[in-house]
Design a protein around this motif. Sequence first.
Motif, PDB file in Angstrom:
ATOM      1  N   GLU A  41      50.043  34.029  37.084  1.00  0.00           N
ATOM      2  CA  GLU A  41      48.633  34.356  36.928  1.00  0.00           C
ATOM      3  C   GLU A  41      48.470  35.502  35.922  1.00  0.00           C
ATOM      4  OE1 GLU A  41      45.151  34.575  36.436  1.00  0.00           O
ATOM      5  OE2 GLU A  41      45.519  33.096  38.027  1.00  0.00           O
ATOM      6  N   GLU A  42      47.785  35.218  34.816  1.00  0.00           N
ATOM      7  CA  GLU A  42      47.682  36.181  33.728  1.00  0.00           C
ATOM      8  C   GLU A  42      46.748  37.352  34.021  1.00  0.00           C
ATOM      9  OE1 GLU A  42      46.676  34.173  30.143  1.00  0.00           O
ATOM     10  OE2 GLU A  42      48.285  32.683  30.306  1.00  0.00           O
ATOM     11  N   ARG A  43      45.868  37.182  34.999  1.00  0.00           N
ATOM     12  CA  ARG A  43      44.885  38.232  35.274  1.00  0.00           C
ATOM     13  C   ARG A  43      45.418  39.333  36.187  1.00  0.00           C
ATOM     14  NH1 ARG A  43      40.291  34.181  37.261  1.00  0.00           N
ATOM     15  NH2 ARG A  43      42.194  33.315  38.199  1.00  0.00           N
ATOM     16  N   VAL A  44      46.584  39.114  36.765  1.00  0.00           N
ATOM     17  CA  VAL A  44      47.166  40.115  37.666  1.00  0.00           C
ATOM     18  C   VAL A  44      47.738  41.273  36.854  1.00  0.00           C
ATOM     19  CG1 VAL A  44      48.960  40.534  39.397  1.00  0.00           C
ATOM     20  CG2 VAL A  44      47.718  38.368  39.385  1.00  0.00           C
ATOM     21  N   LYS A  45      47.514  42.498  37.307  1.00  0.00           N
ATOM     22  CA  LYS A  45      48.038  43.663  36.613  1.00  0.00           C
ATOM     23  C   LYS A  45      49.569  43.629  36.606  1.00  0.00           C
ATOM     24  CE  LYS A  45      44.140  46.759  37.492  1.00  0.00           C
ATOM     25  NZ  LYS A  45      43.719  48.058  38.091  1.00  0.00           N
ATOM     26  N   ILE A  46      50.160  44.136  35.522  1.00  0.00           N
ATOM     27  CA  ILE A  46      51.596  44.055  35.333  1.00  0.00           C
ATOM     28  C   ILE A  46      52.375  44.718  36.463  1.00  0.00           C
ATOM     29  CG2 ILE A  46      53.527  44.869  33.902  1.00  0.00           C
ATOM     30  CD1 ILE A  46      52.199  42.421  32.799  1.00  0.00           C
TER      31      ILE A  46
END
Length: 227
Positions: free
Chosen positions: A15-20
């Motif tokens: 999921e690209e929207r999750v913070k690193i």
Amino acid sequence: MATGPIATVYVRNLEERVKIDVLKETLRHVFSEFGVVIDIIAKTNLKAKGQAFVVFEDPESAKAAAEELQGFIIFEKPMQVALARTRSDATVKSHGTEEDVEMHKRRRLAEKDKRKALEAAEEQSRLKRPGHGLKSLNPATTVIPDEYLPPNKILFVQNLPEEYDVEAVTKIFGRFDGFREVRLVPGRRGIAFVEYAGEQGAITAKENTAGMVLGDTNTIKVTYQRQ
């Protein structure tokens, strides 16, 4: 290509929207079930979004994780998991000698240069296709900018001081492994070709000399010879 057992797992479809930091902590929690995780690499740049590398202490743990976690769902998306194609920096540093680390670094840089060359050629080819306002050109004849030329064993050196002869250029480039010779171009001052026994010597020389200032104002440009 890999030069030893792979202890790194490549993960896609995250999921690209999750913070690193949240993503890394979640991956560490999930993958630690299979062994000691020594590093997790996940970046925010556009090309790397949704991807990560999980580095284990040993190859057996990486193999088990790749097999068991294929399709495992985190953040409502099934992960796509596979063993990485090359060893990670962390693995080489943990299990290799200083020479191994240096060779690994050079190999990575060479692969990066080759990718840049390919991307530059593809981009120029795309811009020259009909519909982009430029004449169509066969990709095989696309001219790659000097800075994106792929590595080879011969360097092309430009902007040398006019008084520099073979001996002077050799003093600069002859200290790197595999050095063979310097060739000046008759009638052309300020340029030279420097040949090494193999790519690795040329890569090291280029890394350590590009942008070097000679004399008062001559900043030399070092690229690979155009094939």
